[in-house]
Design a protein around this motif. Sequence first.
Motif, PDB file in Angstrom:
ATOM      1  N   SER A 148       1.133   1.987 -14.277  1.00  0.00           N
ATOM      2  CA  SER A 148       1.800   2.879 -15.233  1.00  0.00           C
ATOM      3  C   SER A 148       2.247   4.175 -14.555  1.00  0.00           C
ATOM      4  CB  SER A 148       0.860   3.201 -16.396  1.00  0.00           C
ATOM      5  OG  SER A 148      -0.306   3.828 -15.910  1.00  0.00           O
ATOM      6  N   LEU A 149       1.798   4.409 -13.336  1.00  0.00           N
ATOM      7  CA  LEU A 149       2.253   5.589 -12.586  1.00  0.00           C
ATOM      8  C   LEU A 149       3.594   5.329 -11.898  1.00  0.00           C
ATOM      9  CD1 LEU A 149      -1.041   6.821 -10.864  1.00  0.00           C
ATOM     10  CD2 LEU A 149       0.238   8.003 -12.656  1.00  0.00           C
ATOM     11  N   GLY A 150       3.977   4.063 -11.803  1.00  0.00           N
ATOM     12  CA  GLY A 150       5.267   3.759 -11.194  1.00  0.00           C
ATOM     13  C   GLY A 150       5.228   2.550 -10.279  1.00  0.00           C
ATOM     14  N   VAL A 151       6.333   2.373  -9.587  1.00  0.00           N
ATOM     15  CA  VAL A 151       6.510   1.165  -8.766  1.00  0.00           C
ATOM     16  C   VAL A 151       6.334   1.501  -7.287  1.00  0.00           C
ATOM     17  CG1 VAL A 151       8.158  -0.654  -8.130  1.00  0.00           C
ATOM     18  CG2 VAL A 151       8.100   0.223 -10.474  1.00  0.00           C
ATOM     19  N   GLY A 152       5.486   0.750  -6.625  1.00  0.00           N
ATOM     20  CA  GLY A 152       5.335   0.907  -5.178  1.00  0.00           C
ATOM     21  C   GLY A 152       4.032   1.582  -4.784  1.00  0.00           C
ATOM     22  N   LEU A 153       3.474   1.136  -3.673  1.00  0.00           N
ATOM     23  CA  LEU A 153       2.211   1.692  -3.186  1.00  0.00           C
ATOM     24  C   LEU A 153       2.372   3.153  -2.769  1.00  0.00           C
ATOM     25  CD1 LEU A 153      -0.761   1.167  -2.427  1.00  0.00           C
ATOM     26  CD2 LEU A 153       0.008   0.265  -0.238  1.00  0.00           C
ATOM     27  N   ASP A 154       3.437   3.455  -2.058  1.00  0.00           N
ATOM     28  CA  ASP A 154       3.645   4.836  -1.591  1.00  0.00           C
ATOM     29  C   ASP A 154       3.835   5.783  -2.774  1.00  0.00           C
ATOM     30  OD1 ASP A 154       3.341   4.124   1.018  1.00  0.00           O
ATOM     31  OD2 ASP A 154       5.485   3.875   1.410  1.00  0.00           O
ATOM     32  N   HIS A 155       4.619   5.315  -3.762  1.00  0.00           N
ATOM     33  CA  HIS A 155       4.860   6.154  -4.939  1.00  0.00           C
ATOM     34  C   HIS A 155       3.537   6.421  -5.678  1.00  0.00           C
ATOM     35  CE1 HIS A 155       6.795   7.770  -8.528  1.00  0.00           C
ATOM     36  NE2 HIS A 155       5.979   6.989  -9.215  1.00  0.00           N
ATOM     37  N   ASN A 156       2.760   5.369  -5.874  1.00  0.00           N
ATOM     38  CA  ASN A 156       1.479   5.528  -6.576  1.00  0.00           C
ATOM     39  C   ASN A 156       0.542   6.450  -5.805  1.00  0.00           C
ATOM     40  OD1 ASN A 156       0.659   3.676  -9.126  1.00  0.00           O
ATOM     41  ND2 ASN A 156       2.345   2.726  -8.008  1.00  0.00           N
ATOM     42  N   GLU A 191     -15.819 -14.396   9.843  1.00  0.00           N
ATOM     43  CA  GLU A 191     -14.814 -13.671  10.606  1.00  0.00           C
ATOM     44  C   GLU A 191     -14.059 -12.739   9.675  1.00  0.00           C
ATOM     45  OE1 GLU A 191     -12.410 -16.754  12.401  1.00  0.00           O
ATOM     46  OE2 GLU A 191     -14.208 -17.970  12.441  1.00  0.00           O
ATOM     47  N   SER A 192     -13.460 -11.702  10.278  1.00  0.00           N
ATOM     48  CA  SER A 192     -12.654 -10.782   9.480  1.00  0.00           C
ATOM     49  C   SER A 192     -11.320 -11.426   9.150  1.00  0.00           C
ATOM     50  CB  SER A 192     -12.377  -9.518  10.286  1.00  0.00           C
ATOM     51  OG  SER A 192     -13.576  -8.877  10.592  1.00  0.00           O
ATOM     52  N   CYS A 193     -10.670 -10.896   8.123  1.00  0.00           N
ATOM     53  CA  CYS A 193      -9.257 -11.219   7.957  1.00  0.00           C
ATOM     54  C   CYS A 193      -8.539  -9.889   7.757  1.00  0.00           C
ATOM     55  CB  CYS A 193      -9.029 -12.195   6.822  1.00  0.00           C
ATOM     56  SG  CYS A 193      -9.296 -11.550   5.196  1.00  0.00           S
ATOM     57  N   HIS A 194      -7.254  -9.898   7.980  1.00  0.00           N
ATOM     58  CA  HIS A 194      -6.490  -8.655   7.988  1.00  0.00           C
ATOM     59  C   HIS A 194      -5.551  -8.567   6.800  1.00  0.00           C
ATOM     60  CE1 HIS A 194      -7.879  -7.753  12.077  1.00  0.00           C
ATOM     61  NE2 HIS A 194      -7.891  -9.070  12.189  1.00  0.00           N
ATOM     62  N   ILE A 195      -5.425  -7.351   6.289  1.00  0.00           N
ATOM     63  CA  ILE A 195      -4.442  -7.122   5.229  1.00  0.00           C
ATOM     64  C   ILE A 195      -3.148  -6.722   5.938  1.00  0.00           C
ATOM     65  CG2 ILE A 195      -3.861  -5.741   3.205  1.00  0.00           C
ATOM     66  CD1 ILE A 195      -6.870  -5.344   2.728  1.00  0.00           C
ATOM     67  N   LEU A 196      -2.160  -7.606   5.889  1.00  0.00           N
ATOM     68  CA  LEU A 196      -0.913  -7.319   6.614  1.00  0.00           C
ATOM     69  C   LEU A 196       0.019  -6.422   5.821  1.00  0.00           C
ATOM     70  CD1 LEU A 196       0.073 -10.718   8.278  1.00  0.00           C
ATOM     71  CD2 LEU A 196      -1.400  -8.907   9.137  1.00  0.00           C
ATOM     72  N   ALA A 197      -0.047  -6.520   4.513  1.00  0.00           N
ATOM     73  CA  ALA A 197       0.844  -5.706   3.676  1.00  0.00           C
ATOM     74  C   ALA A 197       0.281  -5.647   2.264  1.00  0.00           C
ATOM     75  CB  ALA A 197       2.242  -6.312   3.662  1.00  0.00           C
ATOM     76  N   ALA A 198       0.672  -4.623   1.523  1.00  0.00           N
ATOM     77  CA  ALA A 198       0.172  -4.458   0.155  1.00  0.00           C
ATOM     78  C   ALA A 198       1.210  -3.734  -0.688  1.00  0.00           C
ATOM     79  CB  ALA A 198      -1.136  -3.655   0.178  1.00  0.00           C
ATOM     80  N   GLU A 199       1.281  -4.081  -1.960  1.00  0.00           N
ATOM     81  CA  GLU A 199       2.171  -3.387  -2.897  1.00  0.00           C
ATOM     82  C   GLU A 199       1.540  -3.356  -4.280  1.00  0.00           C
ATOM     83  OE1 GLU A 199       4.424  -1.409  -3.073  1.00  0.00           O
ATOM     84  OE2 GLU A 199       5.416  -1.485  -1.113  1.00  0.00           O
ATOM     85  N   ILE A 200       1.923  -2.387  -5.063  1.00  0.00           N
ATOM     86  CA  ILE A 200       1.391  -2.305  -6.429  1.00  0.00           C
ATOM     87  C   ILE A 200       2.435  -1.775  -7.417  1.00  0.00           C
ATOM     88  CG2 ILE A 200      -0.995  -1.955  -5.694  1.00  0.00           C
ATOM     89  CD1 ILE A 200      -0.746   0.998  -6.431  1.00  0.00           C
ATOM     90  N   ILE A 201       2.226  -2.098  -8.678  1.00  0.00           N
ATOM     91  CA  ILE A 201       2.982  -1.503  -9.791  1.00  0.00           C
ATOM     92  C   ILE A 201       1.951  -1.119 -10.855  1.00  0.00           C
ATOM     93  CG2 ILE A 201       4.677  -1.918 -11.627  1.00  0.00           C
ATOM     94  CD1 ILE A 201       5.929  -4.095  -9.785  1.00  0.00           C
TER      95      ILE A 201
END
Lengths: 253, 394
Positions: free
Chosen positions: B15-23, B3-13
């Motif tokens: 060397s380009l910076g903090v946050g998925l949107d920023h990256n 079965e599939s599973c879902h990615i409900l949320a994601a974040e990253i940090i």
Amino acid sequence: MKIYITAFAYINSRGFGGYAKHTNWTDIGVDNFNQCQWKQLFNSAFDRFGRLDSLSKHVVAAVELLGIPMPCNDMKDNETAVYIGTELGSYEVDKLFYKSITQPGGASPKLFSYTLPSTAIGEVAMRYNVTGPNLCISAGELTGLVALWESAAMLRSEEITRCITVISNAGSPDCDSASESSSYALLLSTKLPENTHKVICSVNFDDHEHNCPAVSDIQKLYDYIKKPQQEALWLATPKGYNTKNRLRIEHRG
Amino acid sequence: MNESCHILAAEIITSLGVGLDHNWKQLLAQQCGIRKLQRFQTGKYFSDTAGEIPLDVFDELARKNSIEDDSKIFILSQAVIGELSKQLSGMQIDLSKHRTGLILSTTKADIEALRPVALGESNRPLNNYWNSSCLAQAVADANRLTGPVMAVSNACASGIVAILLAKSILQQNAADMMLVLGVDVLSDFVLSGFSSLVSLSKEPCKPYDAKRSGLSLGEGSGVLLLSKKSHSGYPFPAVIGGAANNDANHITGPSRTAEGLKLALKRTLKKAGLSPDDIDYINGHGTGTLYNDAMESKGISFIFGHKSPPITSMKGYFGHTLGAAGVIETALCTKILNETIVPSSLGFDVLDMEDHLNVAKSTLRLKKLNNLITFKCGFGGINAAIALQKKGLS
């Protein structure tokens, strides 16, 4: 889905041994084992262990005791997985590599290659030409239980038919002697073995309500396989797993 | 059972910076986070550049997230979960109120903590985070998680293998949600190790390029929240299939025949119920080493032929983040699926490989981007791949 344990092997301070079709605990000499033999196994320049780090030696030696036939051609086996559970990982070789950084010759590329515990998986995969799924896992004192549980779950998913599962620790932070190290290997299969192995135990996910005490220590499984004192052994559900399932191990005589 | 599973949320940090949107914005602007080393002695290693997070960023992350521990890997772990928690509060998800588990994906955890023991200066490590399961448990405790807790160490494929394991645990109904945390930090240990293998590039890496000369190391963290149920109103995709296979060929070197990668891609497609034509984009491993990238081209051309979808590597932006790579890059793949934009493969200019690869030299705005594959490969001959599908299609 039926899962079978078709071979079991161990290496620990008491010696080494296994249980497969052509071997049993005594004829490998478990009772006559001593430290000297231990050194022969790991500390000398064995051809086939020469380049390996301590963890890989423990893993490969235990797997060899399972009695899996060596491949006689280039055929790859993608139906066999290799799962390793290790609490200490590459602790021993990490220390050696650190030392090498400060030495005149500089960091050792040979040691660095083994500073990931998953290289032990590669050593097993290369020896037996197995290209199936891999997992190298660490879950504190429940490492063995989780490795076994996830091996059984992978077999139940029908992606593979065999899993070589090894629970291994080489060295410990408190005691560097080899006597603190141990390695347990199991060959799990969803198919009845043909020539080389026989069914030792069956493994079932059991979700029936019961009051039987469950164990979480792989040593207990080893004791049960060696000398069953009861009809079945239940392995505890790993901590945090929200399921009534337990692994029911039943000796098949 | 697949079965599939879902990615409900994601974040990253990174060397380009903090946050998925920023990256994401940095990727679209083709910014490179690979710079001259600051925390480490230059001249000691084969290369003086890496995707290093500045010290003041660590200090700021610790302060903002009230982290008193000075272990860099713990700071990156907690800070990225802190970023995720901001998203989750908007979604009214409280991790501690569900049976949420944690799988940590790392290669060397806090290996620097072991230095005094290794050098005989002390018999006690600086902390217990050199042991990946201790780090996993500390992060789980700090976030009051009650589900399964474990660490995966499958070299550079760890992140993808951790996602596959989380999916398996969810399919067993053994947890309500699973956090997959990928984290690795630069260290003297890792820089010395890759220097000894002579696999570092002296300049920012150039994945898939004719002039590629090695990899650039990086550091960072990424976290994904996985669940069997999707969350209405949020666009994150589903993990619809995946597989991990071994080359059974060499401990550190990639297979010349790409045996394991071919198998992992083939099985991923089969489990996802897709054909090669259904894949609109491939996020490769693309380290920038001669042999790895050549191996990838062999594996991809075998599966996709001459009509292969565009492929990029993200290593040119923030370096190879090792055990974090699979998680960080999967998080960015969720943006790629949502935005239908593929940022260019930074550092790539000219292809000179025997086998065909459709490397994106510039940013692509695709008409259709429903399915993608991301894969990573690592020491021990391990290759792991997953297929992601845009929300609502599965």
